[in-house]
Write a protein that holds these residues in place. Structure first.
Motif, PDB file in Angstrom:
ATOM      1  N   UNK A   1     -18.205  12.552 -46.032  1.00  0.00           N
ATOM      2  CA  UNK A   1     -17.975  12.640 -44.595  1.00  0.00           C
ATOM      3  C   UNK A   1     -16.551  12.221 -44.237  1.00  0.00           C
ATOM      4  N   UNK A   2     -16.065  11.131 -44.843  1.00  0.00           N
ATOM      5  CA  UNK A   2     -14.711  10.690 -44.542  1.00  0.00           C
ATOM      6  C   UNK A   2     -13.660  11.713 -44.932  1.00  0.00           C
ATOM      7  N   UNK A   3     -13.886  12.385 -46.061  1.00  0.00           N
ATOM      8  CA  UNK A   3     -12.929  13.379 -46.514  1.00  0.00           C
ATOM      9  C   UNK A   3     -12.916  14.601 -45.601  1.00  0.00           C
ATOM     10  N   UNK A   4     -14.096  15.075 -45.207  1.00  0.00           N
ATOM     11  CA  UNK A   4     -14.129  16.272 -44.356  1.00  0.00           C
ATOM     12  C   UNK A   4     -13.538  15.975 -42.981  1.00  0.00           C
ATOM     13  N   UNK A   5     -13.710  14.724 -42.477  1.00  0.00           N
ATOM     14  CA  UNK A   5     -13.092  14.379 -41.193  1.00  0.00           C
ATOM     15  C   UNK A   5     -11.572  14.348 -41.301  1.00  0.00           C
ATOM     16  N   UNK A   6     -11.058  13.847 -42.429  1.00  0.00           N
ATOM     17  CA  UNK A   6      -9.611  13.801 -42.617  1.00  0.00           C
ATOM     18  C   UNK A   6      -9.022  15.202 -42.759  1.00  0.00           C
ATOM     19  N   UNK A   7      -9.594  15.978 -43.668  1.00  0.00           N
ATOM     20  CA  UNK A   7      -9.065  17.329 -43.888  1.00  0.00           C
ATOM     21  C   UNK A   7      -9.324  18.220 -42.673  1.00  0.00           C
ATOM     22  N   UNK A   8     -10.484  18.055 -42.050  1.00  0.00           N
ATOM     23  CA  UNK A   8     -10.822  18.898 -40.902  1.00  0.00           C
ATOM     24  C   UNK A   8      -9.915  18.653 -39.707  1.00  0.00           C
ATOM     25  N   UNK A   9      -9.522  17.370 -39.495  1.00  0.00           N
ATOM     26  CA  UNK A   9      -8.619  17.080 -38.370  1.00  0.00           C
ATOM     27  C   UNK A   9      -7.262  17.747 -38.574  1.00  0.00           C
ATOM     28  N   UNK A  10      -6.769  17.747 -39.830  1.00  0.00           N
ATOM     29  CA  UNK A  10      -5.501  18.433 -40.105  1.00  0.00           C
ATOM     30  C   UNK A  10      -5.605  19.932 -39.907  1.00  0.00           C
ATOM     31  N   UNK A  11      -6.724  20.523 -40.384  1.00  0.00           N
ATOM     32  CA  UNK A  11      -6.906  21.971 -40.212  1.00  0.00           C
ATOM     33  C   UNK A  11      -7.100  22.326 -38.740  1.00  0.00           C
ATOM     34  N   UNK A  12      -7.790  21.470 -37.953  1.00  0.00           N
ATOM     35  CA  UNK A  12      -7.991  21.753 -36.530  1.00  0.00           C
ATOM     36  C   UNK A  12      -6.668  21.718 -35.764  1.00  0.00           C
ATOM     37  N   UNK A  13      -5.785  20.758 -36.150  1.00  0.00           N
ATOM     38  CA  UNK A  13      -4.477  20.697 -35.490  1.00  0.00           C
ATOM     39  C   UNK A  13      -3.667  21.954 -35.776  1.00  0.00           C
ATOM     40  N   UNK A  14      -3.646  22.387 -37.020  1.00  0.00           N
ATOM     41  CA  UNK A  14      -2.915  23.613 -37.367  1.00  0.00           C
ATOM     42  C   UNK A  14      -3.530  24.832 -36.678  1.00  0.00           C
ATOM     43  N   UNK A  15      -4.878  24.821 -36.573  1.00  0.00           N
ATOM     44  CA  UNK A  15      -5.536  25.955 -35.909  1.00  0.00           C
ATOM     45  C   UNK A  15      -5.193  25.987 -34.420  1.00  0.00           C
ATOM     46  N   UNK A  16      -5.091  24.800 -33.779  1.00  0.00           N
ATOM     47  CA  UNK A  16      -4.742  24.764 -32.355  1.00  0.00           C
ATOM     48  C   UNK A  16      -3.318  25.269 -32.126  1.00  0.00           C
ATOM     49  N   UNK A  17      -2.386  24.875 -32.979  1.00  0.00           N
ATOM     50  CA  UNK A  17      -1.002  25.333 -32.845  1.00  0.00           C
ATOM     51  C   UNK A  17      -0.901  26.834 -33.077  1.00  0.00           C
ATOM     52  N   UNK A  18      -1.590  27.309 -34.152  1.00  0.00           N
ATOM     53  CA  UNK A  18      -1.545  28.735 -34.445  1.00  0.00           C
ATOM     54  C   UNK A  18      -2.244  29.540 -33.356  1.00  0.00           C
ATOM     55  N   UNK A  19      -3.353  28.981 -32.787  1.00  0.00           N
ATOM     56  CA  UNK A  19      -4.058  29.698 -31.720  1.00  0.00           C
ATOM     57  C   UNK A  19      -3.226  29.794 -30.454  1.00  0.00           C
ATOM     58  N   UNK A  20      -2.500  28.720 -30.152  1.00  0.00           N
ATOM     59  CA  UNK A  20      -1.622  28.766 -28.975  1.00  0.00           C
ATOM     60  C   UNK A  20      -0.532  29.824 -29.148  1.00  0.00           C
ATOM     61  N   UNK A  21       0.002  29.876 -30.378  1.00  0.00           N
ATOM     62  CA  UNK A  21       1.036  30.889 -30.635  1.00  0.00           C
ATOM     63  C   UNK A  21       0.453  32.295 -30.556  1.00  0.00           C
ATOM     64  N   UNK A  22      -0.784  32.468 -31.025  1.00  0.00           N
ATOM     65  CA  UNK A  22      -1.406  33.792 -30.981  1.00  0.00           C
ATOM     66  C   UNK A  22      -1.688  34.211 -29.542  1.00  0.00           C
ATOM     67  N   UNK A  23      -2.159  33.252 -28.697  1.00  0.00           N
ATOM     68  CA  UNK A  23      -2.423  33.581 -27.300  1.00  0.00           C
ATOM     69  C   UNK A  23      -1.128  33.922 -26.562  1.00  0.00           C
ATOM     70  N   UNK A  24      -0.067  33.193 -26.863  1.00  0.00           N
ATOM     71  CA  UNK A  24       1.221  33.518 -26.227  1.00  0.00           C
ATOM     72  C   UNK A  24       1.708  34.893 -26.633  1.00  0.00           C
ATOM     73  N   UNK A  25       1.502  35.246 -27.877  1.00  0.00           N
ATOM     74  CA  UNK A  25       1.924  36.585 -28.338  1.00  0.00           C
ATOM     75  C   UNK A  25       1.118  37.675 -27.659  1.00  0.00           C
ATOM     76  N   UNK A  26      -0.206  37.424 -27.510  1.00  0.00           N
ATOM     77  CA  UNK A  26      -1.056  38.423 -26.842  1.00  0.00           C
ATOM     78  C   UNK A  26      -0.663  38.565 -25.360  1.00  0.00           C
ATOM     79  N   UNK A  27      -0.395  37.416 -24.680  1.00  0.00           N
ATOM     80  CA  UNK A  27      -0.005  37.487 -23.262  1.00  0.00           C
ATOM     81  C   UNK A  27       1.330  38.203 -23.070  1.00  0.00           C
ATOM     82  N   UNK A  28       2.280  37.956 -23.946  1.00  0.00           N
ATOM     83  CA  UNK A  28       3.570  38.657 -23.847  1.00  0.00           C
ATOM     84  C   UNK A  28       3.416  40.142 -24.070  1.00  0.00           C
TER      85      UNK A  28
END
Length: 277
Positions: A244-271
């Motif tokens: 559980x501790x490992x998945x929370x650590x790795x998952x938080x890093x992947x969620x942060x990268x996913x949020x940044x990439x998702x924001x960039x994808x939404x901005x590209x779609x809006x443009x």
């Protein structure tokens, strides 16, 4: 040298045959109490052993005196070896105690029951047979039966403080962890569908929006798609191996990268939509 030894054998044999015999003169025993008072004193008859055994208490002392002489000349002789033998006929145990003899053949032996020798056999049902064994290089060996001896009952051996560690220990029974229970197939199928549902929704929305939306694997949207794949892979890895501790650590890093990439994808779609208007 071998021939000389062979020639001397008859002389040695003749000397052994003609060797003098040893005898015991004036044997006597005395039993003393702990305070020094005399309890019993008798002369030992070598031809007829007394039917009454010598009895010793827990603090009594047995004193034995005798003289070893040459049977023919009557002179005192110092044997090369002199032993008292204590033998228990019921158990077969025996004890040998050496006796000092003076050059004149006189000997004295003390047996203190307050501090008995370690060679004394433990007390049994029958009395101990006490005999005298004499060994000499120039005389024939001799064995003389003296008397029967009754000693106090043996005390139990003192218990060692670590005595319990030498006892057999209980058998070690291993308790193995039960086999891992596999969830029912229906539960596994529902869980798999819940994990794959976001992908189904994403692909469905991508098909309904139309061809004007940039492709899912375009350079601006592919990082977001890849981050979602990483999250799905982490969930699968957690199911197989991670804690559980490992998945929370790795998952938080992947969620942060996913949020940044998702924001960039939404901005590209809006443009892209603004450019079409």
């Amino acid at each position: 040298m071998g021939v000389l030894s062979f020639l001397l054998l008859p002389l040695v044999a003749a000397a052994a045959v003609n060797a003098g015999q040893l005898t015991v003169q004036s044997p006597r025993f005395t039993v003393l109490s702990s305070d020094g008072s005399q309890l019993r004193s008798e002369k030992i008859s070598l031809s007829n052993i007394s039917p009454e055994p010598v009895s010793l208490g827990a603090s009594d002392t047995l004193k034995l005196t005798f003289q070893v002489t040459d049977k023919e000349g009557g002179d005192g002789v110092q044997p090369h070896q002199t032993f008292l033998r204590f033998y228990d006929e019921t158990t077969g145990e025996e004890g040998i105690q050496p006796v000092k003899v003076t050059p004149a053949g006189k000997a004295k032996f003390d047996l203190n029951m307050a501090r008995p020798p370690s060679s004394l056999p433990p007390s049994g049902e029958a009395p101990l047979k006490v005999s005298l064994i004499l060994g000499s290089y120039v005389h024939k060996p001799a064995k003389v039966d003296l008397f029967d001896l009754v000693v106090p009952a043996s005390l139990p051996a003192p218990q060692h403080p670590d005595e319990h560690t030498f006892h057999p220990l209980p058998v070690i029974s291993h308790t193995f962890r039960p086999e891992q229970k596999v969830p029912p197939r229906f539960v596994s199928a529902v869980s798999t569908a819940a994990v794959l549902a976001p992908w189904v929704v994403l692909l469905g929305l991508w098909g309904t929006v139309g061809a004007g939306v940039p492709r899912l694997f375009s350079p601006s949207i592919f990082p977001f798609t890849l981050s979602l794949g990483v999250i799905e892979a982490l969930l699968l890895w957690y199911w197989v191996e991670l804690r559980l501790g490992q998945i929370l650590l790795y998952g938080s890093g992947a969620a942060f990268l996913s949020a940044v990439a998702g924001k960039q994808a939404l901005a590209s779609i809006g443009a892209h939509r603004l450019s079409r208007k």
